[in-house]
Scaffold this active site. Structure first.
Site, PDB file in Angstrom:
ATOM      1  N   ASP A  60     -12.739 -16.549  -0.492  1.00 53.36           N
ATOM      2  CA  ASP A  60     -13.988 -15.929  -0.523  1.00 53.36           C
ATOM      3  C   ASP A  60     -14.800 -17.140   0.510  1.00 53.36           C
ATOM      4  O   ASP A  60     -14.787 -18.066   0.273  1.00 53.36           O
ATOM      5  CB  ASP A  60     -14.708 -16.140  -1.782  1.00 53.36           C
ATOM      6  CG  ASP A  60     -14.133 -14.887  -2.688  1.00 53.36           C
ATOM      7  OD1 ASP A  60     -13.669 -14.101  -2.213  1.00 53.36           O
ATOM      8  OD2 ASP A  60     -14.422 -15.016  -3.850  1.00 53.36           O
ATOM      9  N   ASP A  66     -12.252 -11.474   3.194  1.00 50.78           N
ATOM     10  CA  ASP A  66     -13.155 -11.181   2.008  1.00 50.78           C
ATOM     11  C   ASP A  66     -14.047  -9.956   2.451  1.00 50.78           C
ATOM     12  O   ASP A  66     -14.863  -9.844   3.222  1.00 50.78           O
ATOM     13  CB  ASP A  66     -14.119 -12.595   1.729  1.00 50.78           C
ATOM     14  CG  ASP A  66     -15.188 -12.263   0.662  1.00 50.78           C
ATOM     15  OD1 ASP A  66     -15.133 -11.249   0.073  1.00 50.78           O
ATOM     16  OD2 ASP A  66     -15.991 -13.301   0.805  1.00 50.78           O
ATOM     17  N   HIS A 114     -21.123 -14.879  -0.258  1.00 45.44           N
ATOM     18  CA  HIS A 114     -20.102 -13.999   0.587  1.00 45.44           C
ATOM     19  C   HIS A 114     -20.614 -13.633   1.890  1.00 45.44           C
ATOM     20  O   HIS A 114     -21.947 -13.303   2.171  1.00 45.44           O
ATOM     21  CB  HIS A 114     -19.704 -12.715  -0.149  1.00 45.44           C
ATOM     22  CG  HIS A 114     -19.041 -12.983  -1.418  1.00 45.44           C
ATOM     23  ND1 HIS A 114     -17.601 -13.163  -1.624  1.00 45.44           N
ATOM     24  CD2 HIS A 114     -19.378 -13.160  -2.648  1.00 45.44           C
ATOM     25  CE1 HIS A 114     -17.226 -13.575  -2.948  1.00 45.44           C
ATOM     26  NE2 HIS A 114     -18.273 -13.463  -3.338  1.00 45.44           N
ATOM     27  N   GLY A 158     -13.671  -3.971 -26.816  1.00 50.17           N
ATOM     28  CA  GLY A 158     -12.889  -5.184 -27.581  1.00 50.17           C
ATOM     29  C   GLY A 158     -12.154  -6.129 -26.612  1.00 50.17           C
ATOM     30  O   GLY A 158     -11.730  -7.002 -27.182  1.00 50.17           O
ATOM     31  N   SER A 185     -26.288 -15.076  -1.832  1.00 46.11           N
ATOM     32  CA  SER A 185     -24.877 -14.870  -2.030  1.00 46.11           C
ATOM     33  C   SER A 185     -23.853 -15.653  -1.704  1.00 46.11           C
ATOM     34  O   SER A 185     -24.353 -16.455  -0.695  1.00 46.11           O
ATOM     35  CB  SER A 185     -24.568 -13.467  -1.314  1.00 46.11           C
ATOM     36  OG  SER A 185     -23.078 -13.207  -1.498  1.00 46.11           O
TER      37      SER A 185
END
Lengths: 554, 554
Positions: free
Chosen positions: B162, B194, B367, B48, B365
């Site tokens: 990043d 990163d 990264h 939740g 990606s």
């Protein structure tokens, strides 16, 4: 009925459009043969469900027609529903020795009689009703796996089971190419083939390549070695034992299912180990760290498994120490990635050197990749093709592969559970539906949890519940006691007193309004309370807990 | 205090040992600089919960010392906590234009003032307190991303943010190698870098390679094309537009966050499109199928997203038709695999040709992989290294990489959220802990759901709840009404009447026993009821629903 008019029906009851609960019905007139009887693990939204089995209403309705259940191998998704199925229908079950060995354990746990199991060898052919069933050796991530040739009055069916082509299998026993090829030469009407890896280009590496990776890891390890893998991967376990022997280490086995399978396999001769190699887990303290290998369950980060417990320093018998090398010889099944990551992190924090991941060579798949599938299609050269064992996209990719090999589109059937495919010698078509679906097992309850219960569990899981209790006089409809509100899973009540006080006030107002407006039906009063409280809570919290008004009459 | 005695503290408040909620404190004496302020999406067991933000008690305690928050880029895991953080502390926020453009939208949605945002350019250097902060251009899966150079009285810190190294970026703007190299030449005390892809060998492919894959897909498509990707991947969106223009197609944008980001990016010039290329989603019916491209959200199979709705024939504006080509330009984030698979299956069943998966070249990606990380380490040549942004195993692999490059073990710190690392010019050490952790956001509630509430939600989600209500006389302690049992999420009541009747009888017996034995405390009576009912239900069903006895006094 004249032989020419006979029709062959193939009806999947599970395993199409999903990974798991594999089960297929082969029917000719009044004779039925069933292939496999597997379970599936529940999706995340099936809250509280332990496992899922196929809906077998069709088999129960036709139980007198069923001649036999034949099994391809001993994985849960092929035999796991049998404890439930055999309670409903009593028919002979045929499988190879290891398959039946594992099955017997499952039946025993569930108090189901196993006197109707019949053992066959890879290569055997049996006759049941109008069917002549051949058990064809295939390589898979469990020994003693078979594909099936099913000779019917209408034509030959070939079912690959789960398979791969391993040219250097651990036990030296290759997929029986020649048998598939012979069948192809003699003419195959329908091929059903494993689609699990139909999206993977190239070839699946041999199980033997894992041995080389183990060798490197053992060579580099200074302390204890712990290997986690699937308990059913008997060849993998054999390779751990073989490598341990080479490096003069002893092997202990940990985890309930791992202990079970290793014991059955030793007994039946599927695992061999020199005298004294395997030691009891309680004796490991008699050996130095660098003399030990532990084989264990938990490669999927399963919360109750041995490896997960070790990673949380919560295992009674084995604690991780710096210098341990842990090899996770498996890839996470989709959905388990986070659990596996957490286990790796916890092991690393305890100082273990963890060997994991796709690039380490410590795991290979048990399913054929595209080039292997192409070979199988070319060996069997069927007239019709039904891709099986896979989600819809796997089936679609397998169908594309068949088309690339030149099969006409109209001879390929992407079917679904419950759909009847009907074949004559030269034609195949969809011919209706039978009941099929999933039955959820929760504890001892089989099928007593349905959509309403799951919907409630979902709502409860998201925002919790508020129970509003009021005691009212039966005659006067006046409130005698309450309203009392009890909540669970909604907010931390001690820090939300003002909210709960105001909530109670809102309920009181709703009740007063009902009294003023002479609303007398309990249902109407409840509905007023639910609406008033729900509105207030949503406004204040943007949550929609379940609201359950209860009126006690005195 | 003499300058030589000054100490630099680096305190991560988020992003270490996890993917998400990145936030780091840089402190020298009484001056604090904060890097990023991100959110994290909840784990599956946080039932939740909408999102998770860092515990910022430390910042609130030290709010007078905070000079600024500096942002590396506009992803949720770097800016998503700011609507909550800025409600508690009012400090200047520095970021590049696109970062602030996206942030402003978020702040507005949350009714937070954005007057204290200050825009910088890639390459700028600003002075805040004793810190001199340089914003260094880096490539990432969102434009306008930066790494940071932070000059402090103790020494230079470099934080990569990043990043990846893209030699052929879409906007022609490469990671500013020279700047990192210059910093290395002048001497860097600490590098934070990163770690997201620290397990990936080699180089991450250029964003431009995706353009070639789009070109192939567009070339082959006969009907409409639908591309799903991350809304923040502005360069990806640009490539879709560029390819559309080449193939003489118009582009419509769908999905709330996609529309937001495209609008901001068009406004700020990060996306360009020839006049008339982009058309409103309501106008697509004016064009033929083969003239249209739709860019949409839903690449992760998110239940409420546009693509998921389309796949379920549940979108108001776009229905999938046979001949549509759907490109899923993303890989599933761990945990989303099943949702993505389901979406693909549903799209295929509607007749779409779906292009997806790792081998199609349709996603790369954002990264850096290991070879890129090695280059960064070699450019910056720091004295100390702290791997950041990653789960523990990512940090460990990044630390190993640094060791492979020759950095002494004692100069590498695998830290954790809340841990104080203290540096002088020649020494680094752990120097205590501050409060850190996660704060769960559920609707409007920030931190009001804790472990007790979650534990209750978990129990409710597994086996549901039974509420037992009894009205008792305050004086006599005799039952006046009830016991009544109401259940939710336990069993389908209509099919379990016998079970529920017997359950009620067991409660009645327990109450009778209490009366016989003169048990008078409500708590003791409740406990007796709970035990008797729980035992009975477990025996019959092997389930452990929550049992909630409620006694009403009259």
């Amino acid at each position: 009925m004249a032989k020419g008019a006979q029709k062959l029906q193939i009806i999947p009851l599970g395993g199409l459009g999903e990974i798991g609960k594999n089960m297929t019905v082969i029917r000719v007139d009044d004779e039925i043969l069933v292939i496999d009887s597997g379970l599936m693990f529940p999706d995340e939204d099936m809250l509280g469900i332990d496992l899922v089995i196929p809906d077998i209403s069709y088999l129960i309705e036709n139980k007198d027609k069923i001649k036999a259940i034949v099994l391809t191998h001993g994985h849960e998704d092929h035999i796991g529903a049998l404890p439930y199925v055999l309670k409903k229908i009593n028919v002979p079950v045929y499988g190879t020795r290891l398959t039946l060995g594992i099955l017997e354990g499952r039946l025993k746990e569930n108090g189901v009689d196993s006197s109707n199991l019949h053992s066959v060898m890879q290569g055997d052919i049996i006759n049941v009703g109008c069917f002549s069933v051949g058990f064809i050796r295939v390589n898979h991530s469990i020994p003693d796996a078979v594909g099936l040739s099913i000779k019917t009055p209408v034509g030959m069916i070939v079912h690959t089971g789960d398979f791969k082509l391993d040219y250097t299998p651990i036990d030296g026993k290759m997929t029986d190419f020649r048998r598939f090829s012979d069948l192809g030469n003699r003419g195959v009407l329908v091929l059903m083939a494993d689609s699990t890896n139909s999206e993977r280009e190239g070839h699946t590496p041999s199980e033997r390549t894992v041995g080389a990776a183990f060798d490197r890891a053992f060579h580099n390890a200074r302390g204890r070695i712990i290997v986690a893998t699937f308990s059913s991967n008997v060849h993998r376990i054999q390779q751990v034992i073989d490598t341990a022997v080479r490096y003069k280490r002893h092997v202990a086995v940990l985890g309930r299912s791992m202990v079970n399978v290793v014991n059955i396999s030793l007994e039946l001769g599927y695992i061999t180990a020199p005298e004294g190699t395997i030691v009891d887990i309680d004796e490991i303290h008699n050996y130095r760290m660098e003399q030990m290998v532990i084989i264990t369950t938990g490669s999927q980060g399963e919360p109750m498994s041995a490896l997960t417990r070790m990673s949380m320093s919560d295992h009674r018998k084995v604690g991780i120490v710096p210098g341990d090398t842990v090899i996770i010889s498996a890839t996470p099944i989709p959905g388990n990635e986070k659990l596996v990551s957490k286990t790796i992190d916890n092991l690393m924090k305890l100082g273990a050197n963890v060997i994991y991941g796709r690039n380490q060579g410590i795991h290979v798949s048990g399913h054929a990749s595209r080039e292997e599938l192409k070979l199988m299609h070319n060996l069997v050269r069927p007239k019709f093709f039904i891709p099986v064992h896979g989600e819809y996209h796997h089936l679609v990719q397998h169908a594309r592969l068949a088309r690339e090999l030149g099969m006409p589109k109209e001879n390929i059937f992407i079917s679904e559970n419950g759909q009847i495919l009907e074949f004559t010698r030269d034609k195949g078509q969809v011919a209706g539906k039978v009941t099929a679906g999933m039955v959820m097992v929760d504890g001892l309850g089989v099928g007593d949890v349905g959509n309403i219960v799951l919907r409630d569990r979902r709502q409860l899981s998201q925002d919790g519940i508020l129970i509003v209790v009021v005691t009212m006089n039966k005659q006067t409809h006046r409130v005698v006691a309450g309203p009392d509100i009890v909540s669970r899973g909604f907010v931390y009540v001690r820090e939300s007193e003002a909210l709960m006080d105001e909530a109670t006030a809102r309920v009181q107002q709703a009740l007063d309004r009902c009294e003023d407006e002479k609303v007398k039906e309990w249902a109407a009063i409840k509905s007023n309370v639910r609406d008033a409280l729900g509105r207030y809570l949503f406004e204040k919290t943007r949550r929609r807990p379940m609201i359950l008004p209860i009126i006690m009459e005195v």
